[in-house]
Write a protein that holds these residues in place. Sequence first.
Motif, mmCIF file in Angstrom:
data_model
loop_
_atom_site.group_PDB
_atom_site.id
_atom_site.type_symbol
_atom_site.label_atom_id
_atom_site.label_comp_id
_atom_site.label_asym_id
_atom_site.label_seq_id
_atom_site.Cartn_x
_atom_site.Cartn_y
_atom_site.Cartn_z
ATOM 1 N N TYR A 282 36.355 4.438 -1.961
ATOM 2 C CA TYR A 282 37.731 4.282 -2.416
ATOM 3 C C TYR A 282 37.791 3.336 -3.597
ATOM 4 C CZ TYR A 282 37.749 -0.218 0.023
ATOM 5 O OH TYR A 282 37.477 -1.495 0.426
ATOM 6 N N GLN A 283 38.929 3.342 -4.263
ATOM 7 C CA GLN A 283 39.158 2.496 -5.419
ATOM 8 C C GLN A 283 40.521 1.834 -5.263
ATOM 9 O OE1 GLN A 283 39.436 4.697 -9.096
ATOM 10 N NE2 GLN A 283 38.440 3.059 -10.229
ATOM 11 N N THR A 284 40.570 0.531 -5.490
ATOM 12 C CA THR A 284 41.813 -0.231 -5.410
ATOM 13 C C THR A 284 42.335 -0.475 -6.825
ATOM 14 O OG1 THR A 284 41.043 -1.327 -3.403
ATOM 15 C CG2 THR A 284 42.858 -2.377 -4.584
ATOM 16 N N ILE A 285 43.558 -0.056 -7.082
ATOM 17 C CA ILE A 285 44.175 -0.234 -8.402
ATOM 18 C C ILE A 285 45.412 -1.122 -8.229
ATOM 19 C CG2 ILE A 285 45.111 0.912 -10.455
ATOM 20 C CD1 ILE A 285 42.216 1.711 -9.871
ATOM 21 N N PRO A 286 45.251 -2.437 -8.413
ATOM 22 C CA PRO A 286 46.353 -3.368 -8.142
ATOM 23 C C PRO A 286 47.626 -3.113 -8.953
ATOM 24 C CG PRO A 286 44.286 -4.559 -8.360
ATOM 25 C CD PRO A 286 44.016 -3.147 -8.777
ATOM 26 N N HIS A 287 47.518 -2.795 -10.236
ATOM 27 C CA HIS A 287 48.743 -2.637 -11.034
ATOM 28 C C HIS A 287 49.543 -1.398 -10.633
ATOM 29 C CE1 HIS A 287 45.919 -0.202 -13.455
ATOM 30 N NE2 HIS A 287 46.986 0.470 -13.852
ATOM 31 N N ARG A 288 48.926 -0.453 -9.943
ATOM 32 C CA ARG A 288 49.648 0.715 -9.425
ATOM 33 C C ARG A 288 50.022 0.559 -7.955
ATOM 34 N NH1 ARG A 288 46.528 5.902 -12.011
ATOM 35 N NH2 ARG A 288 47.134 5.457 -14.138
ATOM 36 N N GLY B 261 35.764 -10.118 0.543
ATOM 37 C CA GLY B 261 36.747 -11.196 0.574
ATOM 38 C C GLY B 261 37.878 -10.986 -0.404
ATOM 39 N N SER B 262 38.180 -12.012 -1.174
ATOM 40 C CA SER B 262 39.340 -11.997 -2.058
ATOM 41 C C SER B 262 39.173 -11.051 -3.240
ATOM 42 C CB SER B 262 39.595 -13.412 -2.586
ATOM 43 O OG SER B 262 40.638 -13.390 -3.529
ATOM 44 N N LEU B 263 40.215 -10.291 -3.519
ATOM 45 C CA LEU B 263 40.220 -9.443 -4.717
ATOM 46 C C LEU B 263 40.550 -10.251 -5.967
ATOM 47 C CD1 LEU B 263 42.086 -6.274 -3.374
ATOM 48 C CD2 LEU B 263 39.652 -6.533 -3.815
ATOM 49 N N TYR B 264 41.074 -11.474 -5.790
ATOM 50 C CA TYR B 264 41.427 -12.305 -6.938
ATOM 51 C C TYR B 264 40.200 -12.689 -7.761
ATOM 52 C CZ TYR B 264 46.121 -12.932 -5.041
ATOM 53 O OH TYR B 264 47.393 -12.721 -4.574
ATOM 54 N N GLU B 265 39.075 -12.931 -7.114
ATOM 55 C CA GLU B 265 37.880 -13.377 -7.822
ATOM 56 C C GLU B 265 36.920 -12.245 -8.162
ATOM 57 O OE1 GLU B 265 37.980 -15.527 -4.621
ATOM 58 O OE2 GLU B 265 39.416 -16.806 -5.615
ATOM 59 N N ASP B 266 37.308 -11.003 -7.948
ATOM 60 C CA ASP B 266 36.431 -9.867 -8.197
ATOM 61 C C ASP B 266 36.305 -9.632 -9.704
ATOM 62 O OD1 ASP B 266 35.034 -7.488 -8.265
ATOM 63 O OD2 ASP B 266 36.252 -6.517 -6.743
ATOM 64 N N PRO B 267 35.070 -9.724 -10.263
ATOM 65 C CA PRO B 267 34.912 -9.504 -11.706
ATOM 66 C C PRO B 267 35.119 -8.043 -12.121
ATOM 67 C CG PRO B 267 32.787 -9.852 -10.673
ATOM 68 C CD PRO B 267 33.830 -10.081 -9.622
ATOM 69 N N HIS B 268 35.055 -7.120 -11.174
ATOM 70 C CA HIS B 268 35.239 -5.690 -11.442
ATOM 71 C C HIS B 268 36.252 -5.127 -10.437
ATOM 72 C CE1 HIS B 268 31.771 -6.056 -14.031
ATOM 73 N NE2 HIS B 268 31.121 -6.586 -13.028
ATOM 74 N N PRO B 269 37.518 -5.442 -10.598
ATOM 75 C CA PRO B 269 38.506 -5.115 -9.576
ATOM 76 C C PRO B 269 38.734 -3.618 -9.340
ATOM 77 C CG PRO B 269 39.572 -5.951 -11.535
ATOM 78 C CD PRO B 269 38.103 -6.115 -11.734
ATOM 79 N N MET B 270 38.441 -2.770 -10.314
ATOM 80 C CA MET B 270 38.709 -1.348 -10.132
ATOM 81 C C MET B 270 37.446 -0.549 -9.822
ATOM 82 S SD MET B 270 41.902 -0.767 -12.774
ATOM 83 C CE MET B 270 40.922 -0.151 -14.050
ATOM 84 N N ARG B 271 36.389 -1.224 -9.409
ATOM 85 C CA ARG B 271 35.134 -0.541 -9.090
ATOM 86 C C ARG B 271 35.271 0.335 -7.849
ATOM 87 N NH1 ARG B 271 32.613 -3.563 -4.835
ATOM 88 N NH2 ARG B 271 33.651 -5.551 -4.616
ATOM 89 N N LEU B 272 34.342 1.252 -7.692
ATOM 90 C CA LEU B 272 34.312 2.095 -6.499
ATOM 91 C C LEU B 272 33.786 1.257 -5.341
ATOM 92 C CD1 LEU B 272 34.940 5.016 -5.753
ATOM 93 C CD2 LEU B 272 32.549 5.551 -6.113
ATOM 94 N N ARG B 273 34.516 1.240 -4.250
ATOM 95 C CA ARG B 273 34.162 0.438 -3.072
ATOM 96 C C ARG B 273 33.800 1.367 -1.919
ATOM 97 N NH1 ARG B 273 36.426 -4.577 -4.101
ATOM 98 N NH2 ARG B 273 37.875 -4.547 -5.841
ATOM 99 N N MET C 131 47.350 -7.656 0.414
ATOM 100 C CA MET C 131 47.170 -9.101 0.572
ATOM 101 C C MET C 131 46.019 -9.608 -0.296
ATOM 102 S SD MET C 131 47.759 -9.573 4.662
ATOM 103 C CE MET C 131 46.702 -8.222 5.184
ATOM 104 N N SER C 132 45.520 -8.743 -1.202
ATOM 105 C CA SER C 132 44.402 -9.059 -2.107
ATOM 106 C C SER C 132 43.136 -9.413 -1.356
ATOM 107 C CB SER C 132 44.782 -10.182 -3.079
ATOM 108 O OG SER C 132 45.808 -9.746 -3.914
#
Length: 96
Positions: free
Chosen positions: A80-86, A57-69, A50-51
């Motif tokens: 963990y790491q979120t990889i949206p395109h996969r 909050g929102s993954l849409y506005e994250d400047p570093h979307p593939m960072r380690l969280r 659901m991003s």
Amino acid sequence: MVLRGEGVENDAGWAWECDPSRVWVLGDMPAERQQLVTAVMDGLVDLASMSIDPKDGSLYEDPHPMRLRTYEDEHLLAWYQTIPHRRRVYLKRVNL
């Protein structure tokens, strides 16, 4: 609650995986602890689909979307790491 588990996609086609492998990340962790990790990761996958990031909050506005969280509660700390395109959330490390 029915747990999906590693590699099982949710309705949106997202899943989680241990990276580099289940043995590396979870090792000889007791089964009841692995169930806790599975429940947390299933939840993180549902949020990612659901991003939504539970912390920021929102993954849409994250400047570093593939960072380690990180995710933490009273039972565990997970990296963990979120990889949206996969459509994957990769579990890198767990501390109980």
